[in-house]
Design a protein around this motif. Structure first.
Motif, PDB file in Angstrom:
ATOM      1  N   GLU A 140      -6.284  13.159   9.507  1.00 33.81           N
ATOM      2  CA  GLU A 140      -7.227  12.559   8.568  1.00 33.81           C
ATOM      3  C   GLU A 140      -6.551  12.244   7.236  1.00 33.81           C
ATOM      4  O   GLU A 140      -6.804  11.200   6.624  1.00 33.81           O
ATOM      5  CB  GLU A 140      -8.406  13.499   8.359  1.00 33.81           C
ATOM      6  CG  GLU A 140      -9.275  13.685   9.599  1.00 33.81           C
ATOM      7  CD  GLU A 140     -10.370  14.714   9.388  1.00 33.81           C
ATOM      8  OE1 GLU A 140     -10.375  15.337   8.284  1.00 33.81           O
ATOM      9  OE2 GLU A 140     -11.212  14.900  10.287  1.00 33.81           O
ATOM     10  N   ARG A 141      -5.696  13.154   6.804  1.00 30.09           N
ATOM     11  CA  ARG A 141      -4.974  12.924   5.547  1.00 30.09           C
ATOM     12  C   ARG A 141      -4.046  11.715   5.661  1.00 30.09           C
ATOM     13  O   ARG A 141      -3.971  10.873   4.746  1.00 30.09           O
ATOM     14  CB  ARG A 141      -4.175  14.167   5.189  1.00 30.09           C
ATOM     15  CG  ARG A 141      -3.349  14.054   3.921  1.00 30.09           C
ATOM     16  CD  ARG A 141      -2.644  15.373   3.626  1.00 30.09           C
ATOM     17  NE  ARG A 141      -1.761  15.242   2.493  1.00 30.09           N
ATOM     18  CZ  ARG A 141      -0.499  14.804   2.579  1.00 30.09           C
ATOM     19  NH1 ARG A 141       0.001  14.461   3.765  1.00 30.09           N
ATOM     20  NH2 ARG A 141       0.246  14.706   1.491  1.00 30.09           N
ATOM     21  N   SER A 142      -3.333  11.614   6.789  1.00 23.73           N
ATOM     22  CA  SER A 142      -2.449  10.465   6.991  1.00 23.73           C
ATOM     23  C   SER A 142      -3.240   9.164   7.074  1.00 23.73           C
ATOM     24  O   SER A 142      -2.819   8.135   6.532  1.00 23.73           O
ATOM     25  CB  SER A 142      -1.620  10.661   8.268  1.00 23.73           C
ATOM     26  OG  SER A 142      -0.832  11.837   8.180  1.00 23.73           O
ATOM     27  N   ALA A 143      -4.399   9.217   7.755  1.00 25.12           N
ATOM     28  CA  ALA A 143      -5.234   8.017   7.861  1.00 25.12           C
ATOM     29  C   ALA A 143      -5.760   7.594   6.488  1.00 25.12           C
ATOM     30  O   ALA A 143      -5.770   6.396   6.152  1.00 25.12           O
ATOM     31  CB  ALA A 143      -6.386   8.268   8.814  1.00 25.12           C
ATOM     32  N   ALA A 144      -6.181   8.578   5.673  1.00 24.98           N
ATOM     33  CA  ALA A 144      -6.667   8.256   4.330  1.00 24.98           C
ATOM     34  C   ALA A 144      -5.543   7.679   3.470  1.00 24.98           C
ATOM     35  O   ALA A 144      -5.749   6.720   2.713  1.00 24.98           O
ATOM     36  CB  ALA A 144      -7.255   9.503   3.678  1.00 24.98           C
ATOM     37  N   GLN A 145      -4.353   8.248   3.601  1.00 21.05           N
ATOM     38  CA  GLN A 145      -3.222   7.733   2.846  1.00 21.05           C
ATOM     39  C   GLN A 145      -2.850   6.322   3.289  1.00 21.05           C
ATOM     40  O   GLN A 145      -2.508   5.461   2.468  1.00 21.05           O
ATOM     41  CB  GLN A 145      -2.023   8.668   3.010  1.00 21.05           C
ATOM     42  CG  GLN A 145      -0.835   8.323   2.115  1.00 21.05           C
ATOM     43  CD  GLN A 145       0.270   9.350   2.214  1.00 21.05           C
ATOM     44  OE1 GLN A 145       0.145  10.327   2.963  1.00 21.05           O
ATOM     45  NE2 GLN A 145       1.342   9.142   1.475  1.00 21.05           N
ATOM     46  N   ALA A 146      -2.929   6.076   4.611  1.00 25.75           N
ATOM     47  CA  ALA A 146      -2.637   4.732   5.114  1.00 25.75           C
ATOM     48  C   ALA A 146      -3.672   3.726   4.613  1.00 25.75           C
ATOM     49  O   ALA A 146      -3.325   2.595   4.234  1.00 25.75           O
ATOM     50  CB  ALA A 146      -2.607   4.746   6.641  1.00 25.75           C
ATOM     51  N   LYS A 148      -5.382   4.007   1.853  1.00 25.84           N
ATOM     52  CA  LYS A 148      -5.119   3.833   0.421  1.00 25.84           C
ATOM     53  C   LYS A 148      -3.942   2.896   0.196  1.00 25.84           C
ATOM     54  O   LYS A 148      -3.989   2.025  -0.689  1.00 25.84           O
ATOM     55  CB  LYS A 148      -4.844   5.196  -0.208  1.00 25.84           C
ATOM     56  CG  LYS A 148      -4.657   5.153  -1.707  1.00 25.84           C
ATOM     57  CD  LYS A 148      -4.449   6.557  -2.263  1.00 25.84           C
ATOM     58  CE  LYS A 148      -4.247   6.520  -3.775  1.00 25.84           C
ATOM     59  NZ  LYS A 148      -4.029   7.901  -4.307  1.00 25.84           N
ATOM     60  N   GLU A 149      -2.895   3.045   0.994  1.00 20.51           N
ATOM     61  CA  GLU A 149      -1.733   2.166   0.866  1.00 20.51           C
ATOM     62  C   GLU A 149      -2.092   0.731   1.246  1.00 20.51           C
ATOM     63  O   GLU A 149      -1.657  -0.223   0.591  1.00 20.51           O
ATOM     64  CB  GLU A 149      -0.607   2.685   1.763  1.00 20.51           C
ATOM     65  CG  GLU A 149       0.678   1.880   1.682  1.00 20.51           C
ATOM     66  CD  GLU A 149       1.363   1.996   0.334  1.00 20.51           C
ATOM     67  OE1 GLU A 149       2.188   1.114   0.033  1.00 20.51           O
ATOM     68  OE2 GLU A 149       1.047   2.949  -0.421  1.00 20.51           O
ATOM     69  N   GLN A 150      -2.896   0.581   2.287  1.00 20.93           N
ATOM     70  CA  GLN A 150      -3.325  -0.758   2.681  1.00 20.93           C
ATOM     71  C   GLN A 150      -4.189  -1.401   1.598  1.00 20.93           C
ATOM     72  O   GLN A 150      -4.053  -2.599   1.308  1.00 20.93           O
ATOM     73  CB  GLN A 150      -4.091  -0.686   3.994  1.00 20.93           C
ATOM     74  CG  GLN A 150      -4.504  -2.037   4.559  1.00 20.93           C
ATOM     75  CD  GLN A 150      -5.226  -1.906   5.888  1.00 20.93           C
ATOM     76  OE1 GLN A 150      -5.479  -0.786   6.347  1.00 20.93           O
ATOM     77  NE2 GLN A 150      -5.557  -3.033   6.498  1.00 20.93           N
ATOM     78  N   HIS A 151      -5.080  -0.602   0.995  1.00 21.73           N
ATOM     79  CA  HIS A 151      -5.911  -1.130  -0.087  1.00 21.73           C
ATOM     80  C   HIS A 151      -5.057  -1.523  -1.288  1.00 21.73           C
ATOM     81  O   HIS A 151      -5.307  -2.569  -1.919  1.00 21.73           O
ATOM     82  CB  HIS A 151      -6.927  -0.067  -0.499  1.00 21.73           C
ATOM     83  CG  HIS A 151      -7.815  -0.481  -1.630  1.00 21.73           C
ATOM     84  ND1 HIS A 151      -8.792  -1.444  -1.517  1.00 21.73           N
ATOM     85  CD2 HIS A 151      -7.859  -0.068  -2.934  1.00 21.73           C
ATOM     86  CE1 HIS A 151      -9.406  -1.609  -2.663  1.00 21.73           C
ATOM     87  NE2 HIS A 151      -8.849  -0.792  -3.541  1.00 21.73           N
ATOM     88  N   ARG A 152      -4.027  -0.726  -1.594  1.00 21.93           N
ATOM     89  CA  ARG A 152      -3.151  -1.056  -2.709  1.00 21.93           C
ATOM     90  C   ARG A 152      -2.402  -2.363  -2.447  1.00 21.93           C
ATOM     91  O   ARG A 152      -2.289  -3.227  -3.325  1.00 21.93           O
ATOM     92  CB  ARG A 152      -2.157   0.079  -2.939  1.00 21.93           C
ATOM     93  CG  ARG A 152      -1.257  -0.105  -4.161  1.00 21.93           C
ATOM     94  CD  ARG A 152      -0.239   1.003  -4.248  1.00 21.93           C
ATOM     95  NE  ARG A 152       0.665   0.974  -3.117  1.00 21.93           N
ATOM     96  CZ  ARG A 152       1.725   0.166  -3.025  1.00 21.93           C
ATOM     97  NH1 ARG A 152       1.999  -0.682  -4.006  1.00 21.93           N
ATOM     98  NH2 ARG A 152       2.509   0.198  -1.975  1.00 21.93           N
ATOM     99  N   ARG A 153      -1.898  -2.518  -1.222  1.00 26.55           N
ATOM    100  CA  ARG A 153      -1.196  -3.760  -0.885  1.00 26.55           C
ATOM    101  C   ARG A 153      -2.132  -4.954  -0.930  1.00 26.55           C
ATOM    102  O   ARG A 153      -1.753  -6.040  -1.388  1.00 26.55           O
ATOM    103  CB  ARG A 153      -0.577  -3.632   0.502  1.00 26.55           C
ATOM    104  CG  ARG A 153       0.569  -2.633   0.589  1.00 26.55           C
ATOM    105  CD  ARG A 153       1.108  -2.545   2.004  1.00 26.55           C
ATOM    106  NE  ARG A 153       2.206  -1.592   2.095  1.00 26.55           N
ATOM    107  CZ  ARG A 153       2.833  -1.282   3.224  1.00 26.55           C
ATOM    108  NH1 ARG A 153       2.460  -1.885   4.364  1.00 26.55           N
ATOM    109  NH2 ARG A 153       3.811  -0.409   3.232  1.00 26.55           N
ATOM    110  N   LEU A 154      -3.376  -4.752  -0.472  1.00 29.16           N
ATOM    111  CA  LEU A 154      -4.353  -5.838  -0.504  1.00 29.16           C
ATOM    112  C   LEU A 154      -4.661  -6.245  -1.938  1.00 29.16           C
ATOM    113  O   LEU A 154      -4.758  -7.444  -2.256  1.00 29.16           O
ATOM    114  CB  LEU A 154      -5.629  -5.409   0.215  1.00 29.16           C
ATOM    115  CG  LEU A 154      -6.757  -6.449   0.291  1.00 29.16           C
ATOM    116  CD1 LEU A 154      -6.284  -7.688   1.040  1.00 29.16           C
ATOM    117  CD2 LEU A 154      -7.983  -5.861   0.968  1.00 29.16           C
ATOM    118  N   MET A 155      -4.808  -5.262  -2.838  1.00 30.99           N
ATOM    119  CA  MET A 155      -5.082  -5.573  -4.238  1.00 30.99           C
ATOM    120  C   MET A 155      -3.895  -6.291  -4.876  1.00 30.99           C
ATOM    121  O   MET A 155      -4.074  -7.236  -5.659  1.00 30.99           O
ATOM    122  CB  MET A 155      -5.400  -4.281  -4.994  1.00 30.99           C
ATOM    123  CG  MET A 155      -6.693  -3.604  -4.557  1.00 30.99           C
ATOM    124  SD  MET A 155      -8.145  -4.675  -4.746  1.00 30.99           S
ATOM    125  CE  MET A 155      -8.184  -4.866  -6.523  1.00 30.99           C
TER     126      MET A 155
END
Length: 245
Positions: A140-146, A148-155
């Motif tokens: 779950e932690r890895s999925a949340a981090q992924a 978050k990283e995807q959202h950062r790249r999208l922004m």
């Protein structure tokens, strides 16, 4: 036409099929296979797409659990190494202080106390036992981090697109302004040409009168001087005539 092999009519069990495929893949050194290629290859031996999808999900789940387990063990060992380094550094400092000062030896008391905590930490860090709950939390932690990283790249991508769109608008506005200025200048130039073309021609410059005036003016000045001289001579002559009388 090729003749059928001696083993063409032989049947294999599930275990034999699995063993044959694993050995064939290992000996052929097949590179990574895409999901569509795997589905196409399975369809040739009568395996449905649904079975491949279910098996791939199970494999991905197992792979995720293995990655989570490896991440947990690596984090544990890294924390233990940090604890060990701090333990050695602090106790070496305490030993130096105790050795350089007068009094009884006391540094072994914090050495034993910190060593007990380090021993318990080593038992947990060097163990390979990981509970399913810890694995689930790590997934779950890895999925949340992924995410978050995807959202950062999208922004970042949206900001880059917005900046590029803004630059294009500014460039378009600048080009439009230059075009308007050039158009206005062209229109004004045409209007000026039309005005110059419709205006009456200027009168010709008096070329011959000017020299005459320049020649007449000196003559008038000379005549005036002569007249003044004549008047003076006349006055002098009149004075001489009155004196002679």
């Amino acid at each position: 036409m090729t003749k059928p092999g001696k083993q063409s009519g032989r049947q294999y069990t599930e275990a034999e099929v699995r063993a044959i495929l694993e050995r064939a893949l290992r000996e052929a050194q097949t590179p990574d296979v895409s999901h569509d290629e795997l589905v196409a290859a399975a369809a040739e031996i009568g395996i449905s797409r649904g079975a491949i999808e279910a098996a791939s999900r199970d494999i991905e789940h197992v792979r995720g659990e293995e990655e989570a387990r490896a991440t947990l063990l690596a984090r544990r060992r890294k924390g233990f190494r940090t604890h060990l380094f701090s333990y050695l550094l602090v106790n070496a400092f305490l030993f130096a202080v105790n050795a350089l000062t007068d009094g009884p030896w006391w540094f072994f008391w914090p050495l034993l106390g910190c060593g007990l905590g380090l021993a318990f930490h080593a038992l947990g860090a060097l163990s390979s036992d990981v509970s399913p709950r810890q694995i689930r939390r790590e997934i779950e932690r890895s999925a949340a981090q992924a995410r978050k990283e995807q959202h950062r790249r999208l922004m970042e991508q949206r900001r880059a697109e917005s900046l590029e769109r803004k630059q294009r608008l500014e460039q378009s506005a600048e080009d439009f302004g230059h075009a308007v200025e050039e158009g206005v200048a062209t229109v004004l130039s045409r209007i000026a040409q039309e005005i110059r073309g419709s205006a009456p021609p200027p009168p010709p410059a008096p070329v011959e009168d000017a020299p005459r005036r320049r020649r007449v003016a000196p003559l008038d000045a000379e005549e005036a001087e002569f007249e003044e001289l004549g008047e003076e001579e006349a006055d002098r002559a009149a004075r001489r005539g009155r004196g002679g009388r």
